[in-house]
Scaffold this active site. Structure first.
Site, PDB file in Angstrom:
ATOM      1  N   HIS A   1     -45.457  82.688 -26.499  1.00 19.01           N
ATOM      2  CA  HIS A   1     -45.305  81.848 -25.147  1.00 19.01           C
ATOM      3  C   HIS A   1     -46.173  82.620 -24.160  1.00 19.01           C
ATOM      4  CE1 HIS A   1     -42.344  78.966 -23.185  1.00 19.01           C
ATOM      5  NE2 HIS A   1     -43.701  79.066 -22.637  1.00 19.01           N
TER       6      HIS A   1
ATOM      7  N   GLU B   1     -36.977  80.312 -29.774  1.00 18.46           N
ATOM      8  CA  GLU B   1     -37.962  81.326 -29.366  1.00 18.46           C
ATOM      9  C   GLU B   1     -36.944  82.396 -28.438  1.00 18.46           C
ATOM     10  OE1 GLU B   1     -40.916  79.356 -27.098  1.00 18.46           O
ATOM     11  OE2 GLU B   1     -40.056  80.214 -25.295  1.00 18.46           O
TER      12      GLU B   1
ATOM     13  N   ARG C   1     -43.254  72.647 -25.670  1.00 20.50           N
ATOM     14  CA  ARG C   1     -41.853  73.432 -25.777  1.00 20.50           C
ATOM     15  C   ARG C   1     -41.627  73.240 -27.300  1.00 20.50           C
ATOM     16  NH1 ARG C   1     -42.614  75.288 -21.655  1.00 20.50           N
ATOM     17  NH2 ARG C   1     -41.325  75.264 -19.925  1.00 20.50           N
TER      18      ARG C   1
HETATM   19  P1  NAD Z   1     -46.827  66.777 -16.751  1.00 23.65           P
HETATM   20  O1  NAD Z   1     -45.673  66.572 -16.199  1.00 23.65           O
HETATM   21  O2  NAD Z   1     -48.134  66.978 -15.904  1.00 23.65           O
HETATM   22  O3  NAD Z   1     -47.403  65.903 -17.869  1.00 23.65           O
HETATM   23  C1  NAD Z   1     -46.701  65.629 -19.055  1.00 23.65           C
HETATM   24  C2  NAD Z   1     -47.136  64.299 -19.495  1.00 23.65           C
HETATM   25  O4  NAD Z   1     -46.166  64.084 -20.754  1.00 23.65           O
HETATM   26  C3  NAD Z   1     -47.010  63.089 -18.461  1.00 23.65           C
HETATM   27  O5  NAD Z   1     -47.921  62.311 -18.390  1.00 23.65           O
HETATM   28  C4  NAD Z   1     -45.858  62.383 -19.211  1.00 23.65           C
HETATM   29  O6  NAD Z   1     -46.102  60.760 -18.936  1.00 23.65           O
HETATM   30  C5  NAD Z   1     -46.084  62.506 -20.718  1.00 23.65           C
HETATM   31  N1  NAD Z   1     -44.841  62.238 -21.455  1.00 23.65           N
HETATM   32  C6  NAD Z   1     -43.651  62.300 -21.540  1.00 23.65           C
HETATM   33  N2  NAD Z   1     -43.047  61.622 -22.498  1.00 23.65           N
HETATM   34  C7  NAD Z   1     -43.810  61.607 -23.363  1.00 23.65           C
HETATM   35  C8  NAD Z   1     -43.940  61.111 -24.942  1.00 23.65           C
HETATM   36  N3  NAD Z   1     -42.681  60.849 -25.333  1.00 23.65           N
HETATM   37  N4  NAD Z   1     -44.963  60.954 -25.395  1.00 23.65           N
HETATM   38  C9  NAD Z   1     -46.370  61.366 -24.821  1.00 23.65           C
HETATM   39  N5  NAD Z   1     -46.462  61.633 -23.693  1.00 23.65           N
HETATM   40  C10 NAD Z   1     -45.249  61.876 -23.019  1.00 23.65           C
HETATM   41  O7  NAD Z   1     -46.618  68.557 -17.313  1.00 23.65           O
HETATM   42  P2  NAD Z   1     -47.824  69.222 -17.765  1.00 23.65           P
HETATM   43  O8  NAD Z   1     -47.978  70.366 -16.426  1.00 23.65           O
HETATM   44  O9  NAD Z   1     -49.058  68.928 -18.250  1.00 23.65           O
HETATM   45  O10 NAD Z   1     -46.941  70.188 -18.617  1.00 23.65           O
HETATM   46  C11 NAD Z   1     -46.881  69.872 -19.998  1.00 23.65           C
HETATM   47  C12 NAD Z   1     -45.666  70.706 -20.678  1.00 23.65           C
HETATM   48  O11 NAD Z   1     -46.408  71.892 -20.857  1.00 23.65           O
HETATM   49  C13 NAD Z   1     -44.557  71.126 -19.725  1.00 23.65           C
HETATM   50  O12 NAD Z   1     -43.411  70.339 -19.812  1.00 23.65           O
HETATM   51  C14 NAD Z   1     -43.964  72.552 -20.464  1.00 23.65           C
HETATM   52  O13 NAD Z   1     -43.072  72.266 -21.341  1.00 23.65           O
HETATM   53  C15 NAD Z   1     -45.259  73.061 -21.207  1.00 23.65           C
HETATM   54  N6  NAD Z   1     -45.679  74.167 -20.721  1.00 23.65           N
HETATM   55  C16 NAD Z   1     -45.909  75.186 -21.462  1.00 23.65           C
HETATM   56  C17 NAD Z   1     -46.463  76.689 -20.887  1.00 23.65           C
HETATM   57  C18 NAD Z   1     -46.734  77.710 -21.956  1.00 23.65           C
HETATM   58  O14 NAD Z   1     -46.835  78.747 -21.321  1.00 23.65           O
HETATM   59  N7  NAD Z   1     -46.774  77.337 -23.167  1.00 23.65           N
HETATM   60  C19 NAD Z   1     -46.949  76.595 -19.517  1.00 23.65           C
HETATM   61  C20 NAD Z   1     -46.579  75.563 -18.871  1.00 23.65           C
HETATM   62  C21 NAD Z   1     -46.230  74.324 -19.266  1.00 23.65           C
END
Ligand code: NAD
Length: 336
Positions: free
Chosen positions: A297, A265, A236
Site C-alpha cells: 500500500h 492487509e 482496495r
Molecule cells: P474517484 O472517486 O475519483 O473515482 C472512482 C471511479 O470509480 C468513479 O468514476 C466511479 O464512477 C467509478 N466506479 C464506481 N463503481 C464502479 C464500478 N462498479 N465499476 C467501475 N467503476 C466504478 O476515486 P479515485 O481518486 O480515482 O480513487 C479510486 C480508488 O483508489 C479509491 O477509492 C481508493 O480505494 C484507491 N486509492 C488507493 C491508493 C493507494 O495508495 N493504493 C491511494 C488513493 C486511492
C-alpha cells in the site's frame, strides 16, 4: 482543536506538523502509533478531533466511544472511506471528512510501475544480476505499445492511468457506471465489464470498494479475462477475491498479478514484521508465485501526495473548528 492522530508514522508527523505550523500553529496534534480500533478508541480522550488512516477501524463501536468522548470530527487522511461506518457517524453526529484528491498521479504512476516491473520481470532481474546471474531466460516481456489496457473506474486515478497508457501507445478500454466526459474526450472506449475483461491484455482496478465492487474480480470475472492477462489492483484489496486470484494464477488464467492492496492487509501492511512468522497462509501463497509482485500500500507514498494529504486534512479540521463544516465532508445524506 485538540487532535489525536492514530496510526502515526514518522512521515505523518513530518508532513502534518509542516501543514499545521505553516502561518502559525493551528491545532494541538498528539501522535499515536496505535492503530484505531474499538479497543484503542479511548486513547482519544480529551480530544475534539481524530485523524485516521486506511487500516484504522472506524466501525460503530469505535464511533460510539468517540461520541461518548465528545469527538466532533473524524478527519481521514485518505480518499477512500470504506472503513468508516457512515450510518453510525450520522446517528452519532460525528462529521467525517476526507482527502478526495491529493495526487492521482502518485497512484497512477505506481500502477504503471507495477505493470512495467511485472512485464519485464524487473524484480527477478534485480536479484539475478546481484548474484552474478546474467541469463535472460524467464525474463521475456512484451511491448506495451499496441496492447489493450482495461481500466475499471475512470475517476481521478483511472483517468491519470489512461493518460499515461495512451502515451505508451496502448489502446485504452474503460468501464465505469458513470463514464467520464474527459475519458470520452481522450478517446477511451467505454464497454460493459464482461467485454472489457475479454478484450484487455492488462486489467487495472480504480473503482472504490463498495458492497457492489467487493470481489468484483472473482472466479467468474477471471474466467472472462484473456488467458494469461495481467491484473493490477492499486485500489482496495477486497475488490479482488484473493482465493480466486490464486486459483487463476495456478491455472494460468492470470499471467501476471500486481497488488498494492490486499483484502486482509490491515494486520500486515505499514509494519515491519520481518522478524515474525507470517500467519496469513493466503498471503504466504501469493508470495510463492514468480509472476506476482506485491507492494505494501505504497502507491500514494510521494512527497507531493503526503504534502497535499496533510494540507487538506489540516484544512478540513480548521474549517470545521471555524465554521462547523469541513471542506471535504463525506456526505451521509443519502444513507438509509
Ligand atoms: P474517484 O472517486 O475519483 O473515482 C472512482 C471511479 O470509480 C468513479 O468514476 C466511479 O464512477 C467509478 N466506479 C464506481 N463503481 C464502479 C464500478 N462498479 N465499476 C467501475 N467503476 C466504478 O476515486 P479515485 O481518486 O480515482 O480513487 C479510486 C480508488 O483508489 C479509491 O477509492 C481508493 O480505494 C484507491 N486509492 C488507493 C491508493 C493507494 O495508495 N493504493 C491511494 C488513493 C486511492
Amino acid at each position: 482543536m485538540q487532535v489525536v492522530v492514530f496510526s502515526a508514522k514518522p512521515y505523518d508527523r513530518q508532513f502534518l506538523d509542516a501543514a499545521n505550523t505553516a502561518g502559525g500553529a493551528k491545532h494541538q496534534l498528539t501522535y499515536l502509533e496505535a492503530r484505531l480500533s474499538p479497543e484503542t478508541a479511548t486513547l482519544a480522550q480529551g480530544a475534539d478531533a481524530v485523524c485516521a488512516f486506511v487500516n484504522d477501524v472506524c466501525d460503530a463501536a469505535t464511533l460510539e466511544t468517540f461520541a461518548e468522548l465528545g469527538i466532533q470530527i473524524l478527519a481521514l487522511r485518505s480518499a477512500g472511506f470504506n472503513h468508516v461506518d457512515l450510518v453510525a457517524a450520522r446517528r452519532l453526529r460525528i462529521t467525517v471528512a476526507r482527502v478526495p484528491s491529493y495526487s492521482p498521479e502518485s497512484v497512477a504512476e505506481h500502477t504503471v510501475a507495477l505493470m512495467l516491473a511485472l512485464n519485464r520481470r524487473i524484480y527477478r532481474a534485480y536479484n539475478r544480476v546481484r548474484e552474478g546471474n546474467f541469463a535472460l531466460d524467464g525474463l521475456l516481456g512484451f511491448d506495451m505499445r499496441g496492447r489493450s489496457v482495461g481500466i475499471i473506474g475512470t475517476g481521478r486515478i483511472g483517468l491519470a492511468v489512461a493518460r499515461i497508457m495512451l502515451g505508451f501507445g496502448c489502446t485504452v478500454l474503460a468501464h465505469d457506471p458513470f463514464p467520464a466526459k474527459d475519458g470520452m474526450a481522450m478517446g477511451l472506449e467505454y464497454l460493459g465489464i464482461d467485454e472489457l475483461l475479454a478484450r484487455s491484455d492488462i486489467v487495472t482496478l480504480h473503482c472504490p470498494l463498495t458492497p457492489g465492487t467487493r470481489h468484483l474480480i472473482d472466479d467468474a470475472a477471471i474466467a472472462r479475462m484473456r488467458r494469461g492477462a495481467m491484473l493490477i489492483n492499486t485500489s482496495r484489496g477486497a475488490i479482488v477475491d484473493t482465493r480466486a486470484a490464486i486459483a487463476g494464477l495456478k491455472s494460468g488464467a492470470i499471467g501476471l498479478l500486481g497488488l498494492d492492496v490486499y483484502e486482509e492487509e490491515a494486520d500486515l501492511f505499514f509494519e515491519d514484521l520481518s522478524g515474525q512468522v507470517l500467519q496469513d497462509d493466503v498471503f504466504a501463497r501469493l508470495l510463492t508465485f514468480p509472476n506476482v509482485l506485491i507492494t505494501a500500500h505504497q502507491a500514494f507514498f510521494t512527497t507531493e501526495a503526503l504534502t497535499a494529504i496533510a494540507e487538506t486534512t489540516i484544512g478540513n479540521i480548521t474549517a470545521f473548528a471555524e465554521g462547523g463544516r469541513a471542506v471535504h465532508e463525506v456526505s451521509t445524506e443519502k444513507l438509509a
